[in-house]
Scaffold this motif. Structure first.
Motif, PDB file in Angstrom:
ATOM      1  N   ALA A 155      -9.247  12.289  25.346  1.00 54.70           N
ATOM      2  CA  ALA A 155      -8.051  13.138  25.247  1.00 54.70           C
ATOM      3  C   ALA A 155      -6.835  12.573  25.984  1.00 54.70           C
ATOM      4  O   ALA A 155      -6.395  13.122  26.993  1.00 54.70           O
ATOM      5  CB  ALA A 155      -8.354  14.547  25.740  1.00 54.70           C
ATOM      6  N   PRO A 156      -6.233  11.500  25.463  1.00 53.08           N
ATOM      7  CA  PRO A 156      -4.994  10.982  26.057  1.00 53.08           C
ATOM      8  C   PRO A 156      -3.864  12.008  25.948  1.00 53.08           C
ATOM      9  O   PRO A 156      -3.728  12.709  24.941  1.00 53.08           O
ATOM     10  CB  PRO A 156      -4.681   9.744  25.210  1.00 53.08           C
ATOM     11  CG  PRO A 156      -5.982   9.369  24.560  1.00 53.08           C
ATOM     12  CD  PRO A 156      -6.699  10.665  24.335  1.00 53.08           C
TER      13      PRO A 156
ATOM     14  N   LEU B 161       1.160   6.578  22.626  1.00 60.13           N
ATOM     15  CA  LEU B 161      -0.131   7.259  22.558  1.00 60.13           C
ATOM     16  C   LEU B 161      -0.696   7.238  21.143  1.00 60.13           C
ATOM     17  O   LEU B 161      -1.895   7.006  20.940  1.00 60.13           O
ATOM     18  CB  LEU B 161       0.014   8.704  23.035  1.00 60.13           C
ATOM     19  CG  LEU B 161       0.214   8.929  24.531  1.00 60.13           C
ATOM     20  CD1 LEU B 161       0.470  10.399  24.817  1.00 60.13           C
ATOM     21  CD2 LEU B 161      -0.982   8.435  25.324  1.00 60.13           C
ATOM     22  N   ARG B 162       0.169   7.458  20.147  1.00 58.83           N
ATOM     23  CA  ARG B 162      -0.297   7.489  18.756  1.00 58.83           C
ATOM     24  C   ARG B 162      -0.807   6.124  18.313  1.00 58.83           C
ATOM     25  O   ARG B 162      -1.892   6.005  17.740  1.00 58.83           O
ATOM     26  CB  ARG B 162       0.826   7.960  17.836  1.00 58.83           C
ATOM     27  CG  ARG B 162       0.377   8.089  16.374  1.00 58.83           C
ATOM     28  CD  ARG B 162       1.529   8.433  15.456  1.00 58.83           C
ATOM     29  NE  ARG B 162       2.096   9.746  15.750  1.00 58.83           N
ATOM     30  CZ  ARG B 162       3.296   9.942  16.268  1.00 58.83           C
ATOM     31  NH1 ARG B 162       4.065   8.900  16.570  1.00 58.83           N
ATOM     32  NH2 ARG B 162       3.745  11.164  16.481  1.00 58.83           N
ATOM     33  N   VAL B 163      -0.030   5.089  18.586  1.00 54.04           N
ATOM     34  CA  VAL B 163      -0.417   3.744  18.145  1.00 54.04           C
ATOM     35  C   VAL B 163      -1.667   3.284  18.889  1.00 54.04           C
ATOM     36  O   VAL B 163      -2.598   2.720  18.290  1.00 54.04           O
ATOM     37  CB  VAL B 163       0.751   2.753  18.363  1.00 54.04           C
ATOM     38  CG1 VAL B 163       0.293   1.320  18.114  1.00 54.04           C
ATOM     39  CG2 VAL B 163       1.917   3.113  17.437  1.00 54.04           C
ATOM     40  N   ARG B 164      -1.718   3.513  20.195  1.00 58.47           N
ATOM     41  CA  ARG B 164      -2.904   3.094  20.954  1.00 58.47           C
ATOM     42  C   ARG B 164      -4.143   3.804  20.450  1.00 58.47           C
ATOM     43  O   ARG B 164      -5.219   3.192  20.314  1.00 58.47           O
ATOM     44  CB  ARG B 164      -2.701   3.387  22.441  1.00 58.47           C
ATOM     45  CG  ARG B 164      -3.855   2.873  23.312  1.00 58.47           C
ATOM     46  CD  ARG B 164      -3.659   3.190  24.773  1.00 58.47           C
ATOM     47  NE  ARG B 164      -3.732   4.627  25.025  1.00 58.47           N
ATOM     48  CZ  ARG B 164      -3.674   5.161  26.246  1.00 58.47           C
ATOM     49  NH1 ARG B 164      -3.501   4.381  27.309  1.00 58.47           N
ATOM     50  NH2 ARG B 164      -3.738   6.472  26.397  1.00 58.47           N
TER      51      ARG B 164
ATOM     52  N   ASP C 165      -9.393   3.181  17.862  1.00 65.08           N
ATOM     53  CA  ASP C 165     -10.412   3.570  16.890  1.00 65.08           C
ATOM     54  C   ASP C 165     -10.997   2.357  16.169  1.00 65.08           C
ATOM     55  O   ASP C 165     -12.162   2.389  15.756  1.00 65.08           O
ATOM     56  CB  ASP C 165      -9.823   4.535  15.851  1.00 65.08           C
ATOM     57  CG  ASP C 165     -10.039   5.984  16.226  1.00 65.08           C
ATOM     58  OD1 ASP C 165     -10.867   6.251  17.106  1.00 65.08           O
ATOM     59  OD2 ASP C 165      -9.376   6.857  15.634  1.00 65.08           O
ATOM     60  N   VAL C 166     -10.199   1.315  16.022  1.00 63.78           N
ATOM     61  CA  VAL C 166     -10.663   0.135  15.284  1.00 63.78           C
ATOM     62  C   VAL C 166     -11.834  -0.516  15.999  1.00 63.78           C
ATOM     63  O   VAL C 166     -12.831  -0.898  15.373  1.00 63.78           O
ATOM     64  CB  VAL C 166      -9.511  -0.873  15.085  1.00 63.78           C
ATOM     65  CG1 VAL C 166     -10.020  -2.167  14.474  1.00 63.78           C
ATOM     66  CG2 VAL C 166      -8.428  -0.256  14.211  1.00 63.78           C
ATOM     67  N   TRP C 167     -11.759  -0.653  17.333  1.00 60.08           N
ATOM     68  CA  TRP C 167     -12.894  -1.254  18.044  1.00 60.08           C
ATOM     69  C   TRP C 167     -13.943  -0.216  18.415  1.00 60.08           C
ATOM     70  O   TRP C 167     -15.138  -0.520  18.487  1.00 60.08           O
ATOM     71  CB  TRP C 167     -12.429  -1.983  19.305  1.00 60.08           C
ATOM     72  CG  TRP C 167     -11.850  -1.101  20.390  1.00 60.08           C
ATOM     73  CD1 TRP C 167     -10.546  -0.883  20.673  1.00 60.08           C
ATOM     74  CD2 TRP C 167     -12.593  -0.312  21.347  1.00 60.08           C
ATOM     75  NE1 TRP C 167     -10.403  -0.006  21.723  1.00 60.08           N
ATOM     76  CE2 TRP C 167     -11.640   0.350  22.165  1.00 60.08           C
ATOM     77  CE3 TRP C 167     -13.956  -0.115  21.587  1.00 60.08           C
ATOM     78  CZ2 TRP C 167     -12.008   1.205  23.199  1.00 60.08           C
ATOM     79  CZ3 TRP C 167     -14.318   0.740  22.618  1.00 60.08           C
ATOM     80  CH2 TRP C 167     -13.359   1.388  23.414  1.00 60.08           C
TER      81      TRP C 167
END
Length: 463
Positions: free
Chosen positions: A390-391, A413-416, A421-423
């Motif tokens: 929960a960032p 926050l959105r981009v990170r 999620d990719v890794w």
């Protein structure tokens, strides 16, 4: 290859890479579910289903024969693996009987307190941690990480009736974080972190410095495991997760946040927000029970003894509501939780969560402390499993950030979150599969019940 063709291929590869956060994670999650189902085999009947719908869900869940906890289910091997050390005396996994009754009485005695006392303790612990960990004008935090020291201190005080030393708080949060990270398959187990807390608790129990009457049927080490599993695993993890969900909901629904900040003593509305948060994001995913006798419900096929029943809280909570996917705390103005498909703490007839009374009290106190200090904002994805912890952006009340800075923080926050999620999705796939296989090899529950009865007594050796 012509330069034009090379440029087009490069452009296509770039678009695929940039779009990865949008299409890869859900496909990996679906693949993980299929692999887990295959590895775990066909054990388990999930409810509600086509035969036992949501209207009969609680009737089945409350059946006197749906009470087995660990013995006889291979699925228990996985939960014991995640909860080690000491899963054999973890309250949630003890079979019904005198030993469970004694442990349950002890837990209720430790958690006991008047509403004002519990509220003051939660507010005090929350205020101290917030002032320590987020003292500035603005902070980027992970809400679960921010809340975990709060509940480490709170439950230490309930168990030992003294303030929590910083070193011990770190032992507790390291232990709890390791348990929940393994459960979510984002990190493997690190048993050495857990053993450090075990050694501390063994010393406290052995020297008689726990001011409660601990279960007499347990050894010194088992009593330490009981304290670790019940209070410093489950209690700390579940309340940290609950508060992370609640605060993230408020960060993403500014109208509700503003209303609570403006009227902090409106316990009725805050209760509706908590109920709606638990409905959308139940802390329990699947609760499994092993049938101790045949179950025959009127008009339904019989369920034989020894069956593994998997009660899906998210599926049940999604039924019986208008627009069930939306966050609508106002729905509870006309609904009573006891009449709705809403069992955030389980069902009363089948060993509900022992903190069912305490949790809403202390969550309200902690929420008021947070909203008194900060406004919250977060654009990240919100799922029940909360693998990103929960960032959130916290901004000191009365000291708003310049609009470009606030927008920049939201974008970050959105981009990170997207790229994490990719890794994270492949990592969960690999780690989850590995831990499931490791649990099947170790067979902790199966081996335990091959040599012990449900009261923990060694079985007589076979001739």
């Amino acid at each position: 290859m012509t330069p034009r063709r090379a440029a087009l291929l490069g452009l296509g590869a770039g678009l695929v890479a940039l779009s990865t956060p949008y299409w890869l994670p859900p496909r990996v999650v679906a693949l993980r579910a299929r692999i887990f189902a295959r590895v775990n085999g066909a054990e388990g009947i999930t409810f509600p289903n086509d035969q036992v719908g949501p209207d009969r869900f609680e009737e089945l869940y409350a059946h006197p024969a749906a009470v087995g906890r660990s013995r006889g289910a291979a699925l228990s091997d996985l939960f014991w693996y995640w909860l080690a050390p000491g899963p054999e005396v973890h309250q949630e996994h003890l079979e019904s009987g005198p030993r469970y009754d004694e442990v349950a009485r002890t837990t209720l005695a430790v958690l006991a307190g008047s509403a004002p006392e519990l509220t003051r303790a939660a507010a005090r612990c929350t205020a101290a941690v917030l002032d320590e960990l987020a003292p500035g004008r603005a902070s980027l935090v992970r809400l679960r990480d921010l809340m975990m020291p709060v509940w480490a201190e709170f439950f230490y005080e309930r168990v030992f009736r003294e303030p929590c030393p910083p070193r011990v708080r770190r032992l507790i949060t390291d232990n709890a974080d390791d348990v929940v990270s393994a459960l979510k398959c984002v990190r493997p187990r690190h048993l050495r972190r857990r053993h450090r807390l075990t050694r501390y608790l063994v010393r406290r129990v052995a020297t008689g410095s726990v001011p409660h009457a601990l279960p007499g049927s347990l050894s010194v080490r088992e009593r330490a495991y009981y304290l670790q599993g019940t209070f410093f695993n489950t209690a700390v993890v579940q309340l940290s997760e609950a508060m992370a969900h609640l605060l993230l909901v408020l960060a993403q629904h500014p109208d509700a946040q503003r209303r609570l900040a403006r009227t902090p003593d409106d316990d009725r509305y805050l209760g509706h927000v908590i109920d709606e948060t638990f409905r959308l994001y139940p802390l329990f995913g699947i609760a499994h029970r092993i049938t101790t006798a045949d179950i025959a419900l009127d008009g339904l096929p019989a369920i034989p003894a020894g069956s593994v029943l998997c009660f899906s809280y998210p599926d049940y909570h999604a039924t019986g509501y208008d627009d069930p996917c939306s966050f609508a705390p106002e729905r509870w103005e006309r609904l009573a939780a006891k009449d709705a498909h809403h069992i955030p703490f389980g069902v009363a007839a089948n060993r509900p969560c022992p903190a069912w009374r305490l949790a809403p009290l202390v969550m309200r106190a902690a929420t008021r402390e947070v909203l008194r200090r900060y406004t919250l904002d977060s654009p990240v994805a919100h799922t029940r499993s909360l693998p990103h912890r929960a960032p959130c952006l916290l901004v000191r009340r009365g000291r708003p950030l310049p609009r470009p800075v606030a927008l920049g923080a939201r974008a970050f926050l959105r981009v990170r979150d997207r790229f994490e999620d990719v890794w994270r999705a492949p990592a969960q796939l690999c780690l989850g599969t590995w831990m499931v296989l490791a649990a099947r090899r170790q067979r902790l529950a199966t081996r335990y019940f091959a040599t012990h009865d449900t009261e923990g007594r060694p079985l007589p050796e076979s001739p």
